[in-house]
Structure formats: C-alpha cells, structure tokens
Write an enzyme that holds these catalytic residues in place. Sequence first.
Site, short mmCIF file in Angstrom:
data_model
loop_
_atom_site.label_atom_id
_atom_site.label_comp_id
_atom_site.label_asym_id
_atom_site.label_seq_id
_atom_site.Cartn_x
_atom_site.Cartn_y
_atom_site.Cartn_z
N ASP A 1 3.59 -8.70 -4.03
CA ASP A 1 3.26 -8.14 -5.34
C ASP A 1 3.89 -8.86 -6.53
O ASP A 1 3.65 -8.46 -7.68
CB ASP A 1 3.64 -6.64 -5.37
CG ASP A 1 5.12 -6.40 -5.02
OD1 ASP A 1 5.96 -7.30 -5.22
OD2 ASP A 1 5.44 -5.29 -4.54
N HIS B 1 5.35 -13.57 3.19
CA HIS B 1 3.94 -13.29 3.49
C HIS B 1 3.01 -13.79 2.39
O HIS B 1 1.85 -13.37 2.31
CB HIS B 1 3.72 -11.78 3.70
CG HIS B 1 4.38 -11.25 4.95
ND1 HIS B 1 4.66 -9.92 5.16
CD2 HIS B 1 4.80 -11.89 6.07
CE1 HIS B 1 5.23 -9.76 6.34
NE2 HIS B 1 5.34 -10.93 6.91
N CYS C 1 -8.56 -21.25 -2.39
CA CYS C 1 -9.92 -21.49 -1.90
C CYS C 1 -9.86 -21.87 -0.42
O CYS C 1 -9.07 -22.74 -0.02
CB CYS C 1 -10.58 -22.61 -2.70
SG CYS C 1 -12.20 -23.04 -2.01
P1 NAD Z 1 6.49 -0.51 5.80
O1 NAD Z 1 5.42 0.23 5.06
O2 NAD Z 1 6.35 -0.70 7.27
O3 NAD Z 1 7.89 0.26 5.58
C1 NAD Z 1 8.33 0.65 4.31
C2 NAD Z 1 9.76 1.15 4.46
O4 NAD Z 1 10.26 1.44 3.17
C3 NAD Z 1 9.89 2.44 5.29
O5 NAD Z 1 10.94 2.25 6.22
C4 NAD Z 1 10.21 3.52 4.24
O6 NAD Z 1 11.07 4.52 4.76
C5 NAD Z 1 10.91 2.69 3.19
N1 NAD Z 1 10.82 3.22 1.82
C6 NAD Z 1 9.72 3.73 1.18
N2 NAD Z 1 10.03 4.02 -0.09
C7 NAD Z 1 11.33 3.71 -0.27
C8 NAD Z 1 12.22 3.78 -1.38
N3 NAD Z 1 11.85 4.24 -2.57
N4 NAD Z 1 13.51 3.34 -1.20
C9 NAD Z 1 13.93 2.87 0.00
N5 NAD Z 1 13.12 2.79 1.08
C10 NAD Z 1 11.85 3.20 0.94
O7 NAD Z 1 6.71 -1.86 5.01
P2 NAD Z 1 7.26 -3.27 5.48
O8 NAD Z 1 8.41 -3.10 6.40
O9 NAD Z 1 7.44 -4.06 4.25
O10 NAD Z 1 6.06 -3.89 6.35
C11 NAD Z 1 4.72 -3.74 5.99
C12 NAD Z 1 3.97 -5.03 5.63
O11 NAD Z 1 2.99 -4.76 4.60
C13 NAD Z 1 4.79 -6.08 5.01
O12 NAD Z 1 4.22 -7.30 5.25
C14 NAD Z 1 4.68 -5.73 3.53
O13 NAD Z 1 5.04 -6.74 2.70
C15 NAD Z 1 3.21 -5.42 3.39
N6 NAD Z 1 2.98 -4.54 2.23
C16 NAD Z 1 3.35 -5.03 1.00
C17 NAD Z 1 3.22 -4.24 -0.12
C18 NAD Z 1 3.68 -4.85 -1.45
O14 NAD Z 1 3.58 -6.06 -1.64
N7 NAD Z 1 4.21 -4.03 -2.36
C19 NAD Z 1 2.73 -2.94 -0.02
C20 NAD Z 1 2.32 -2.46 1.26
C21 NAD Z 1 2.46 -3.30 2.39
#
Ligand code: NAD
Length: 250
Positions: free
Chosen positions: A102, A117, A125
Amino acid sequence: MNLIKKAAEDISKAKMGIALTGAGISTESGIPDFRSKDGLWSRYDINEYGHIDSFKKNPAKVWMMLREMISLMNAEPNPAHYALAELEKMGYINAVITQNVDNLHQEAGSKNVIEFHGNFKRVVCTRCGKKKGVDKIDMENLPPMCECGGILKPDGIFFGEAIPRNAYLKSVALATKCDLMLVIGTSASVYPASQLPYLAKGSLTKPKGIVIEINKETTDITGIVSDYIIEGKAGEILPKIVEEIKSITS
Ligand code: NAD
C-alpha cells in the site's frame, strides 16, 4: 516490567534493529487485513482472486477486485507508520521489510523500505515490462492496457509468483544480521515472509536476536519465535514506544 518500557529498552540497546510489517499495521488507516470479517476478502475468495493463474485466465475479472482494493489503498499513513519512520530517523530501525503493497511506510517517511510483495500503487506491463503509477492508468475499461498492447498488472505479487529477487535477498540478509526484529501486524503465516522472524531469532551459527511482536492477538510465532508480544493496536503501541525511548535516552 511494563512491556512498552521493556521494548523501548531493547530497541535502544540494539545494534541493528529492523521491522517486519504486515496488513495489520494498515488496518487503522482503513485498509482491511485478510482476517476482517466483512471486508473485501469476505466477498472475494483470496485463493481464487489472489492467484496468478486466475489473473492470467481472466484478467478483467481479477481487475474488478483489484480496482476496489486499490481504491481502498487511497488511505493515509497512521501513527504506527509515522512512529516507525521516526525510529528510523532516530537511528534505531535500520530497515522496514513490509509485506504490504500500500506504499504507506514510504508516505510516512520511512526511507529504507523493502517491498517484499511489491507495491500495488504501481503497475507493470506483462508484455514490455514498463512500470507506471496506478494513478496514471485508465481503470474504466478493464483490464487496463499498456501503449504496447500488453495487459497491465499491479507491480506486486500474486500467490503463485516468486518474491522479487532483490527484496528477498536483502530481507534474508537483514533478518540474519539483525539483533532485534519488531514483527508488527502480521499473522506470520504467509510463506516465505513468515520465515524471517526465525532468521532474526538466530541459530547455531548466529547469536540470538530479540524478536518482539506487536499484534492485536497472538500468532503462530508467539512464544515460539517471539520473545514477547505487546498485545493491542500498533497505532497506539508504537508511538508510546517512541515516547519511552525519548524519555530514557534524553
Ligand atoms: P494477515 O491479514 O494474515 O494478518 C494481519 C495481522 O494483523 C493479524 O495477526 C491481526 O491480528 C493483526 N492486526 C490487525 N489489526 C491490527 C492492529 N491495528 N494492530 C496490530 N495488529 C493488528 O496479514 P499478513 O500477515 O500481512 O499477510 C497477508 C498478506 O496479504 C500479506 O502479503 C499482506 O501484505 C497482504 N495484504 C496487504 C494489505 C496492505 O497492503 N495493506 C492488506 C491486506 C493483505
């Protein structure tokens, strides 16, 4: 001892601290993580829409989901992103390895960000490899196309794609070398990013590093790899740690 104080002490003593972040650091900016009950991912099956084979098979269909996801990413950094940028500026955090796509760490001012990632604020492209900002493309007609006639894809990875080589090599080197890792807002369940805390923790050939989790809930690595977890919202905990470091070092 209060865990905020403990983390502040550990961070201030570390010779090389790094952070590994995941979707949870951006939830307070309004971007849902995979676990949110009624977010994007409850409407789109991530196994279907998140896989590169689905994109190749039907890019227009996957771009419908991507368009919505990218519009959600039109968000502002939150206090957790700013606190990490401040820790880097203060000299305590050497790099942020992020699984997020993001761009919010960069927007908050972090300089050494490793995009494990990739980054969905850019597109690439699939034919000529040219990259540009997602804000520069027309998303009315899907899939968006390059001037060369190729289909554009976000410059981030889907399931089934390899981690960008440089990001992978840099992350492994940093995790192996660091003596402290903050693991923030990640379920530590997506391979291979999930292995980085293990590298930080150490092995027979590497002295032990301190691994501190900041998460709303315990994860697969809690108590196994992490030395301790500070449970709660990253946007509340990280600024408190920064304040505590300032008070013990002033
Ligand atoms: P995940 O969704 O598997 O886990 C998110 C974790 O964050 C959970 O353990 C949850 O308890 C914790 N969490 C949620 N809100 C929180 C807060 N306010 N403070 C502290 N902890 C909090 O995410 P992941 O481990 O990053 O893996 C998922 C994959 O999807 C990754 O590749 C991720 O980058 C991608 N993804 C990215 C985005 C983004 O770029 N913002 C959004 C969704 C998914």
